[in-house]
Design an enzyme around this catalytic site. Structure first.
Site, PDB file in Angstrom:
ATOM      1  N   SER A 152       0.808  -1.223   0.000  1.00  0.00           N
ATOM      2  CA  SER A 152       0.000   0.000   0.000  1.00  0.00           C
ATOM      3  C   SER A 152       0.838   1.268   0.000  1.00  0.00           C
ATOM      4  O   SER A 152       0.800   2.079   0.937  1.00  0.00           O
ATOM      5  CB  SER A 152      -0.954  -0.049   1.192  1.00  0.00           C
ATOM      6  N   ARG A 167       7.465   6.140  -4.460  1.00  0.00           N
ATOM      7  CA  ARG A 167       7.962   6.805  -3.246  1.00  0.00           C
ATOM      8  C   ARG A 167       7.358   6.108  -2.047  1.00  0.00           C
ATOM      9  O   ARG A 167       6.324   5.444  -2.141  1.00  0.00           O
ATOM     10  CB  ARG A 167       7.578   8.297  -3.227  1.00  0.00           C
ATOM     11  N   ASP A 205      -3.945  -1.512  -1.527  1.00  0.00           N
ATOM     12  CA  ASP A 205      -5.067  -1.829  -0.627  1.00  0.00           C
ATOM     13  C   ASP A 205      -6.395  -1.239  -1.107  1.00  0.00           C
ATOM     14  O   ASP A 205      -7.468  -1.809  -0.885  1.00  0.00           O
ATOM     15  CB  ASP A 205      -4.774  -1.397   0.829  1.00  0.00           C
TER      16      ASP A 205
HETATM   17  C1  BGC Z   1      -0.249   5.176   0.031  1.00  0.00           C
HETATM   18  C2  BGC Z   1      -1.320   4.462  -0.765  1.00  0.00           C
HETATM   19  C3  BGC Z   1      -2.213   3.651   0.152  1.00  0.00           C
HETATM   20  C4  BGC Z   1      -2.740   4.532   1.271  1.00  0.00           C
HETATM   21  C5  BGC Z   1      -3.633   3.779   2.238  1.00  0.00           C
HETATM   22  C6  BGC Z   1      -0.870   5.950   1.176  1.00  0.00           C
HETATM   23  O1  BGC Z   1       0.130   6.495   1.979  1.00  0.00           O
HETATM   24  O2  BGC Z   1       0.454   6.065  -0.796  1.00  0.00           O
HETATM   25  O3  BGC Z   1      -0.747   3.631  -1.755  1.00  0.00           O
HETATM   26  O4  BGC Z   1      -3.267   3.119  -0.598  1.00  0.00           O
HETATM   27  O5  BGC Z   1      -1.670   5.091   1.983  1.00  0.00           O
HETATM   28  O6  BGC Z   1      -2.991   2.701   2.824  1.00  0.00           O
END
Ligand code: BGC
Length: 538
Positions: A152, A167, A205
């Site tokens: 995620s 990133r 996610d």
């Molecule tokens: C990430 C996402 C993720 C979200 C929730 C963010 O910091 O960049 O990819 O879906 O958090 O977990």
């Protein structure tokens, strides 16, 4: 009263008017469109190559791992082929030092080790048999367990099991991993341990949430968006292929005309065209591991809200006109005792105020604010906070929480408008699946989102009534929807399951079924892994 007016000054800085909400929604739509046209924009709008939902006829045993915040979860799911399944999991906290490790290897070898621990614990016979076969050189990779990787963080997805990290977010900072394929990083460490596991699918996610919610959506309403409002925030939605103007590199099935796009809305408006910014937002950002990045997330998600409240509260403590948490005379305190704050209080440490305290503050509507005062004592070591102290704290926390909810409505509202579903005569309900601590535990978070949605031009009170925001964590609901999907798929296509069946037969299922449950994202990734596997074999 000085305390009241000083508190109001702080609170008013977090106000997001209806006009602000509308301006931000228009900018959100603009930045969404920009992200669909080119790379390198603040909202990444990542094509996921997921063009349909799995149909549930997949059969087999799959592993899933979930890396996305404070914990790492390893699960195995037995898909029974009749849409029922059993899920077992282990969860471990990720050691803080690994979140900022020097090399990616340190983190990913830890993850692979957890997979090994899990296999030994829950699939010990299969594990032992595979290790034996491996030693005798008779292992076939078709016998390996397929693993879905819920990762995620923003990833440039290059295929169903290939994606390069753009990133880190949420406090992770391992520069060595940026630009690398996270599936390959995990596979390498799995191979080093000689585990019979193949990383088969990579999923954000939010995509998992959308998948799981679309199974559970009641009636003909199809979910258009999966949103996470937890430690971090993000959303994945169904976009028309014709709107994705930037080049796509992976192979995919174009027949549905749609593709799930991972917005990475946590980085909406990093340039601060419309996002509200207080002095405390600035301090938080400057002291973060990624200044200038994830600016929307830093105003919306659970990881940051406590810190904003902490910084604003500290200013009120320093403000002599207020005398917050420092009454020198017990007669000023309804508890008849003198308030004290320990020097060790989290109030004085970066990230020292957990966002869950905001939920307690919001939930407490007793005249004495007794649960909040108890929480201040247990979580922040503030003894005998007076009623006025607690009222001030509650007001600041509520203002920060409310701003977060209204900003969340901007993201949801913009995607509803982008979908055009409110103007579609065939759509009664526009369904949205959400997950995460804020939507689950922060009192009235969804109610505040609805209130702001009503104020958005093009949605209004009538439109807001047709938007259904539901938690995508309903395990039994997901299971029931999977049954329908599996049944349908099995009618159409009974092929491609032999290898998987062989693997299931081989596998001794060492799990305790009482321990089964379903997690939206996990179900999503398992289903995608299964879908991918079936397609590979066809
Ligand atoms: C990430 C996402 C993720 C979200 C929730 C963010 O910091 O960049 O990819 O879906 O958090 O977990």
């Amino acid at each position: 009263m000085a305390a009241e007016s000083e508190t109001k000054k702080v609170v008013s800085q977090f106000e997001l008017t209806d006009h602000d909400v509308n301006a931000a929604t228009l900018e959100f739509l603009r930045q969404m469109d920009e992200g669909l046209r080119k790379d390198g924009t603040s909202m990444s709008q990542i094509p996921t190559y997921v063009t349909a939902v799995p149909d549930g006829s997949e059969k087999g045993v799959y592993l899933a791992v979930d890396l996305g915040g404070t914990n790492f979860r390893v699960c195995s799911v037995q898909l029974n082929g009749d849409s029922t399944f059993n899920l077992t999991y282990n969860k471990v906290a990720i050691p803080k030092e690994l979140m900022v490790a020097k090399t990616a290897r340190e983190l990913f070898s830890f993850l692979a080790m957890q997979i090994e621990v899990f296999l030994k614990e829950h699939h010990k016979d299969y594990y032992a048999a595979q290790i034996k076969k491996r030693r005798s050189g008779t292992t076939r990779s078709s016998e390996y367990l397929r693993l879905g990787f819920t990762f995620s963080f923003p990833v440039n997805q290059l295929g169903i099991n290939k994606g390069k990290l753009i990133r880190w977010t949420k406090g992770f900072d391992i520069p060595d991993a940026v630009g690398k394929d996270v599936c390959a990083l995990l596979q390498t460490e799995i191979d080093k341990l000689g585990l019979p596991v193949k990383v088969a699918a990579l999923v954000n996610d939010t995509v998992g949430t959308l998948m799981a919610r679309s199974y559970t959506s009641v009636g003909k309403a199809k979910s258009i968006l999966g949103g996470i409002f937890g430690t971090g925030t993000n959303g994945a939605y169904i976009e028309k292929l014709s709107n994705i103007k930037k080049p796509t590199v992976g192979e995919y099935d174009k027949s549905t005309g749609d593709m799930v796009v991972n917005t990475e809305w946590g980085s909406f408006d990093n340039q601060l065209n419309v996002l509200p910014t207080t002095k405390w937002d600035k301090i938080l950002d400057d002291a973060s591991v990624n200044p200038g990045i994830q600016m929307f997330e830093k105003r919306v998600s659970g990881m940051f809200l406590g810190e904003i409240v902490r910084l604003a509260t500290l200013d009120l403590i320093k403000n002599e006109k207020v005398t917050l948490f420092v009454d020198a005379n017990s007669s000023f305190n309804d508890l008849q005792s003198i308030t004290t704050i320990s020097r060790e209080s989290g109030l004085f440490k970066q990230w020292g105020l957990d966002s869950s305290v905001l939920s307690v503050a919001a939930a407490d509507d007793t005249p004495e604010l007794s649960s909040l005062r108890l929480e201040l004592e247990t979580s922040l070591q503030i003894d005998s906070a007076s009623l006025v102290d607690a009222q001030i704290f509650k007001a600041v926390a509520a203002a920060v929480g409310r701003r977060a909810a209204r900003l969340s409505a901007v993201a949801i509202g913009a995607i509803v408008l982008q979908s055009g579903k409110l103007n579609d005569p065939d759509t009664d309900v526009v369904d949205i699946g959400v997950d995460g601590s804020l939507v689950e535990h922060y009192p009235f978070f969804r109610a505040m989102i609805y209130e702001a949605l009503k104020a958005i031009d093009g949605i209004g009170p009538k439109g807001a009534e047709r938007i259904r925001i539901g938690i995508a964590k309903d395990g039994s609901g997901v299971g029931a929807a999977l049954i329908a999907l599996v049944a349908e798929k099995m009618e159409k296509d009974n092929s491609n399951v032999e290898d998987v069946e062989a693997r299931v037969d081989d596998l001794v299922w060492n799990t305790n079924n009482h321990n089964t449950f379903i997690v939206a994202g996990v179900v999503g990734v398992i289903a995608i892994a299964a879908l991918w596997w079936a397609r590979q074999r066809s």
